[in-house]
Design a protein around this motif. Sequence first.
Motif, PDB file in Angstrom:
ATOM      1  N   GLN A  68     -99.430  -6.392  29.856  1.00 37.35           N
ATOM      2  CA  GLN A  68     -98.935  -6.250  28.499  1.00 37.35           C
ATOM      3  C   GLN A  68     -97.436  -6.523  28.498  1.00 37.35           C
ATOM      4  OE1 GLN A  68    -100.442  -2.153  28.220  1.00 37.35           O
ATOM      5  NE2 GLN A  68    -101.746  -2.820  26.547  1.00 37.35           N
ATOM      6  N   GLU A 115     -95.417  -6.875  25.482  1.00 36.39           N
ATOM      7  CA  GLU A 115     -94.651  -6.360  24.359  1.00 36.39           C
ATOM      8  C   GLU A 115     -94.061  -4.977  24.688  1.00 36.39           C
ATOM      9  OE1 GLU A 115     -98.715  -7.304  22.567  1.00 36.39           O
ATOM     10  OE2 GLU A 115     -97.917  -7.218  24.594  1.00 36.39           O
ATOM     11  N   GLU A 116     -92.972  -4.672  24.005  1.00 35.31           N
ATOM     12  CA  GLU A 116     -92.357  -3.366  24.177  1.00 35.31           C
ATOM     13  C   GLU A 116     -93.215  -2.316  23.478  1.00 35.31           C
ATOM     14  OE1 GLU A 116     -88.094  -1.116  23.301  1.00 35.31           O
ATOM     15  OE2 GLU A 116     -88.254  -3.296  23.190  1.00 35.31           O
ATOM     16  N   LYS A 117     -93.478  -1.208  24.154  1.00 38.87           N
ATOM     17  CA  LYS A 117     -94.362  -0.172  23.623  1.00 38.87           C
ATOM     18  C   LYS A 117     -93.598   1.134  23.407  1.00 38.87           C
ATOM     19  CE  LYS A 117     -97.924  -2.948  24.275  1.00 38.87           C
ATOM     20  NZ  LYS A 117     -98.814  -3.463  23.247  1.00 38.87           N
ATOM     21  N   LYS A 173     -95.926   5.106  27.560  1.00 41.76           N
ATOM     22  CA  LYS A 173     -96.584   4.536  28.741  1.00 41.76           C
ATOM     23  C   LYS A 173     -97.679   5.496  29.191  1.00 41.76           C
ATOM     24  CE  LYS A 173     -95.641   2.473  33.285  1.00 41.76           C
ATOM     25  NZ  LYS A 173     -95.890   1.089  32.866  1.00 41.76           N
ATOM     26  N   GLN A 181     -98.906   0.313  20.294  1.00 41.34           N
ATOM     27  CA  GLN A 181     -97.825   1.218  20.687  1.00 41.34           C
ATOM     28  C   GLN A 181     -97.988   1.771  22.096  1.00 41.34           C
ATOM     29  OE1 GLN A 181     -98.629   3.519  16.980  1.00 41.34           O
ATOM     30  NE2 GLN A 181     -96.397   3.620  16.810  1.00 41.34           N
ATOM     31  N   ASP A 200     -98.488   1.243  26.238  1.00 40.41           N
ATOM     32  CA  ASP A 200     -98.426   0.457  27.466  1.00 40.41           C
ATOM     33  C   ASP A 200     -99.357   1.114  28.472  1.00 40.41           C
ATOM     34  OD1 ASP A 200     -97.833  -0.954  29.748  1.00 40.41           O
ATOM     35  OD2 ASP A 200     -95.793  -0.182  29.963  1.00 40.41           O
TER      36      ASP A 200
END
Length: 479
Positions: free
Chosen positions: A243, A245-247, A250, A273, A275
């Motif tokens: 993945q 994209e910034e989430k 985590k 939203q 990771d």
Amino acid sequence: MTLTLMIQGTTSDAGKSVTVAGLCRVFKRRGLRVAPFKPQNMALNSAVTIEGGEIGRAQAVQAQACGLAPHTDMNPVLLKPNSDTGAQVIIHGKALSNMEAQDYHAYKKRAMSAVLESHKRLCEQYEVVVVEGAGSPAEINLRANDIANMGFAEAVDCPVVIVADIDRGGVFAHLVGTLDLLSATEQARVKGFIINRFRGDISLLQSGLDWLEERTAKKVLGVVPYIHDLHLEAEDAIDSRQQLEEKVIKVVVPVLTRISNHTDFDVLRLHPQVDLCFIGKGESIPPCDLIIIPGSKSTRRDLDYLRSNNWDADINKHLRYGGKVLGICGGFQMLGKAIHDPQGIEGDAGSSQGLGFLEMETTIGSDKTLRQVNGQLNTSKAKISGYEIHAGISSGPALDKPFANLGSHSDGCLSDDGQIIGSYLHGLFDESETRNELLAWAGIAHVEALDYAAIIESNIDRLADCFEQHLNIAELLKP
């Protein structure tokens, strides 16, 4: 007359499960009463049917493609490995016993009776039965008493299509070699090939397709292009696509040796939203917001494995820094003080010290709980649904603060400090209300909506659209 069409593959993960799902949706669109079938499945991802039976998860997805509720006749024999040489044998949805490979090999003739009974019942109800093979039909050491591939096809006299994955390379060798290793009667029932996951200009492949048809005297029934970002719940392999994209948060899932129902986390991998990170042998658990300890078919062995990777110390550190931990099924059992298996149901008889985070103990017994459930979270009354697949019964003060109320019984627990949740429910994140509550608990202030059921439906339709364009459907429907 019911048409039975069998999809076999040159290797595991060649695309059999996906091909069956896509064809089921194509045939349903054409107004046919269609059902999926897999004679024998070996997988730790399973589903619970309405009648309380256990089948492979892939057959539940294929049933959805047909617009049907999953039924045990769709997968009459399920093998759930609990060691390198043994598995729990499940017949018509119910656990029969644990068997070593040699014992099961001797049992296959009786298992075939269950397979043929289920196939007969499906043929009485549906116009088309699309059958998924297992592994490869050319595994010479498994040919005797085969019930999963050509042994079944010969028994019911059905045509076979062989699928190969060109993305792996060597597709022509796979197809020609597989065909050459079949008997004359088995070769005769192969009506053609499907080449799966092709990238690039199809015109550059044409000379190879012409050669293949001339060499084998079999038709190429289609070349399926690589479908990017296709999501269908996997039969066994863990989807670890990166993945980028910034989430917002985590989530880490340690992969146990006998991890079961890792499809529980598919929806998290798709959430914008979250990771989601799977970690394996020799890796440390990185800083994160939530650690999920997944289910396991061999809970005590996997508890030892967890400790051998020092993940117990990582979890302790994570909790000291205020992180959250969720244990599901076997992972929930590991969070307690002890796990007892006096009858050796999941391995050697004995007891193991748990991680000690929850005041409870679990005893593994011979009775297996299999049920679909609905209820509410005890903290917020949010709707919860899922399914239970476990042999253990837990008891202790920790359960006095249950995670959910399921009507006839309570489920799991929430620790006094609010940092740990344990639950026996698989599919926890599929229900949007529960998923939103859990993600908020893990640290997302404003949880974005995600319609997971719509995503699955959309992907089945994407697959069917692709098949309509690239496969010779008319030829596939010929007896």
